[in-house]
Design a protein around this motif. Structure first.
Motif, PDB file in Angstrom:
ATOM      1  N   PHE A  85       0.828  -1.200   0.000  1.00 13.94           N
ATOM      2  CA  PHE A  85       0.000   0.000   0.000  1.00 13.94           C
ATOM      3  C   PHE A  85       0.870   1.261   0.000  1.00 13.94           C
ATOM      4  N   GLU A  86       1.977   1.214   0.728  1.00 11.45           N
ATOM      5  CA  GLU A  86       2.854   2.376   0.809  1.00 11.45           C
ATOM      6  C   GLU A  86       3.513   2.691  -0.528  1.00 11.45           C
ATOM      7  N   GLN A  87       3.698   1.696  -1.386  1.00 11.03           N
ATOM      8  CA  GLN A  87       4.343   1.908  -2.675  1.00 11.03           C
ATOM      9  C   GLN A  87       3.401   2.488  -3.725  1.00 11.03           C
ATOM     10  N   LEU A  88       2.107   2.440  -3.460  1.00 14.22           N
ATOM     11  CA  LEU A  88       1.157   3.007  -4.420  1.00 14.22           C
ATOM     12  C   LEU A  88       1.299   4.528  -4.439  1.00 14.22           C
ATOM     13  N   PRO A  89       1.270   5.130  -5.613  1.00 16.88           N
ATOM     14  CA  PRO A  89       1.415   6.594  -5.707  1.00 16.88           C
ATOM     15  C   PRO A  89       0.340   7.325  -4.911  1.00 16.88           C
ATOM     16  N   ALA A  90       0.760   8.284  -4.126  1.00 18.32           N
ATOM     17  CA  ALA A  90      -0.182   9.047  -3.302  1.00 18.32           C
ATOM     18  C   ALA A  90      -1.128   9.874  -4.163  1.00 18.32           C
ATOM     19  N   GLU A  91      -0.707  10.185  -5.415  1.00 20.08           N
ATOM     20  CA  GLU A  91      -1.543  11.016  -6.292  1.00 20.08           C
ATOM     21  C   GLU A  91      -2.889  10.359  -6.595  1.00 20.08           C
ATOM     22  N   ILE A  92      -2.910   9.011  -6.557  1.00 16.12           N
ATOM     23  CA  ILE A  92      -4.162   8.308  -6.868  1.00 16.12           C
ATOM     24  C   ILE A  92      -5.227   8.647  -5.828  1.00 16.12           C
TER      25      ILE A  92
ATOM     26  N   LYS B 253      -1.970 -16.621 -12.084  1.00 19.22           N
ATOM     27  CA  LYS B 253      -1.956 -15.550 -13.074  1.00 19.22           C
ATOM     28  C   LYS B 253      -1.811 -14.173 -12.436  1.00 19.22           C
ATOM     29  N   HIS B 254      -2.224 -14.060 -11.177  1.00 21.32           N
ATOM     30  CA  HIS B 254      -2.135 -12.760 -10.497  1.00 21.32           C
ATOM     31  C   HIS B 254      -0.712 -12.457 -10.030  1.00 21.32           C
ATOM     32  N   PHE B 255       0.149 -13.481  -9.931  1.00 23.98           N
ATOM     33  CA  PHE B 255       1.469 -13.264  -9.366  1.00 23.98           C
ATOM     34  C   PHE B 255       2.344 -12.400 -10.265  1.00 23.98           C
ATOM     35  N   THR B 256       2.192 -12.571 -11.578  1.00 20.04           N
ATOM     36  CA  THR B 256       3.050 -11.847 -12.518  1.00 20.04           C
ATOM     37  C   THR B 256       2.318 -10.709 -13.218  1.00 20.04           C
ATOM     38  N   LYS B 257       1.102 -10.449 -12.835  1.00 22.54           N
ATOM     39  CA  LYS B 257       0.327  -9.394 -13.479  1.00 22.54           C
ATOM     40  C   LYS B 257       0.881  -8.024 -13.122  1.00 22.54           C
ATOM     41  N   GLY B 258       0.885  -7.107 -14.073  1.00 22.91           N
ATOM     42  CA  GLY B 258       1.357  -5.746 -13.786  1.00 22.91           C
ATOM     43  C   GLY B 258       0.497  -5.090 -12.734  1.00 22.91           C
ATOM     44  N   MET B 259       1.128  -4.548 -11.698  1.00 19.54           N
ATOM     45  CA  MET B 259       0.366  -4.055 -10.552  1.00 19.54           C
ATOM     46  C   MET B 259      -0.157  -2.640 -10.751  1.00 19.54           C
ATOM     47  N   LEU B 260       0.565  -1.826 -11.509  1.00 17.90           N
ATOM     48  CA  LEU B 260       0.141  -0.438 -11.680  1.00 17.90           C
ATOM     49  C   LEU B 260      -0.097  -0.078 -13.129  1.00 17.90           C
ATOM     50  N   MET B 261      -0.200  -1.055 -14.005  1.00 22.32           N
ATOM     51  CA  MET B 261      -0.330  -0.777 -15.428  1.00 22.32           C
ATOM     52  C   MET B 261      -1.612   0.019 -15.708  1.00 22.32           C
ATOM     53  N   GLY B 262      -1.408   1.187 -16.215  1.00 22.25           N
ATOM     54  CA  GLY B 262      -2.567   1.998 -16.609  1.00 22.25           C
ATOM     55  C   GLY B 262      -3.220   2.731 -15.463  1.00 22.25           C
ATOM     56  N   SER B 263      -2.636   2.717 -14.240  1.00 22.99           N
ATOM     57  CA  SER B 263      -3.285   3.363 -13.111  1.00 22.99           C
ATOM     58  C   SER B 263      -3.087   4.878 -13.128  1.00 22.99           C
ATOM     59  N   ILE B 264      -1.946   5.345 -13.674  1.00 26.28           N
ATOM     60  CA  ILE B 264      -1.677   6.780 -13.757  1.00 26.28           C
ATOM     61  C   ILE B 264      -1.302   7.122 -15.187  1.00 26.28           C
TER      62      ILE B 264
END
Length: 289
Positions: free
Chosen positions: A161-168, A276-287
């Protein structure tokens, strides 16, 4: 398409062969267990090692399901795994999300207390006395409630959670979203890879656990699958070859292998759907922009 040189193609082929060999080495023991569980005892004694049986018999599985209460144990284990995992993930998220906010009052003290529990515990006797005082002895909930939150998994989710961009979240607050709305509609969808991984950790832990049931449960109808498997292995180990031959019972070795297969296959079936969730891009397209 990438054009590979001859040397690169040879190296790639060697790597593939090594990986296939390692996969076969890992797969052969399980194939042996499955083969022995469906092979007549006479063939096992004649061959010693069986991978592809000449004839098949499912008497060992019938013995396991009919004589050892596997059906009831499956119900308890499925209840523990499904309900326990859902509650584990829910309470871990509820605890990890506020701890990921640096402006939380007393955040460092809470984290210190949580990390302390990872290294020190009260021990078995104080835990038993606590469970007894809470009235959880001989209850299926004793398999779930004392393990609602894993400190290790909580730290992992908090770090994510801490690694997610605060801008979101800041943009969501500008649009009028509350903390819970930001968590439910923004943070959790972006956190599916780590949530899937943690869910699998919790589920496998519930599925394989047996010690707490042995300590806190007395009713045989509440025993989970792993305890029943342990009893099957112990009972089969005490059977002599003469008693098996005189009573017409199934070989103790076949019963042991069948019990192992019955308790292992379900978790193997679930794993590919989570992988399939292990290698999925975590922030793809979020910002964007």
């Amino acid at each position: 398409m990438i054009n590979l040189t001859i040397g690169e193609k040879v190296w790639q082929a060697v790597v593939y062969m090594i990986l296939i060999l390692l996969a076969l080495i890992c797969l052969l023991p399980f194939l042996y267990v499955v083969a022995v569980s469906v092979t007549p005892e006479s063939e096992v004694l004649r061959k010693g090692i069986v991978i592809i049986p000449e004839s098949f018999t499912f008497r060992a599985y019938k013995e396991v399901f009919v004589s050892h209460g596997i059906g009831q144990a499956y119900k308890i284990t499925l209840f523990r795994t499904i309900v326990g995992t859902a509650l584990n993930v829910f309470f871990t998220i509820i605890a990890a999300y506020p701890l990921s906010k640096k402006y939380l009052p007393g955040r460092k003290s809470f984290l210190l207390f949580i990390v302390f529990t990872m290294m020190f515990s009260g021990g078995l006797i104080p835990s038993y006395l606590l469970i007894r005082s809470l009235g959880l002895l001989n209850s299926p909930w004793v398999l779930i409630i004392p393990h609602l939150i894993s400190a290790f998994n909580l730290v992992i989710i908090k770090g994510f959670f801490e690694q997610l961009p605060a801008e979101i979240e800041e943009s969501a607050r500008v649009d009028g979203a509350s903390e819970l709305q930001s968590l439910w509609r923004i943070i959790l969808p972006l956190s599916m890879p780590v949530l899937a991984t943690i869910s699998l950790f919790y589920a496998v832990g519930h599925w394989n656990s047996y010690f707490d049931a042995v300590v806190y449960l007395n009713d045989s109808n509440l025993m989970p699958l792993q305890v029943v498997l342990r009893n099957i292995l112990l009972n089969a180990a005490t059977q002599s070859a003469d008693s098996i031959a005189s009573t017409g019972m199934v070989s103790k070795f076949a019963v042991q292998m069948a019990a192992v297969v019955v308790t292992t296959v379900p978790i193997l079936i679930v794993y590919p759907f989570m992988q399939k969730h292990f290698t999925k891009g975590m922030l793809m397209g979020s910002i964007k922009g």
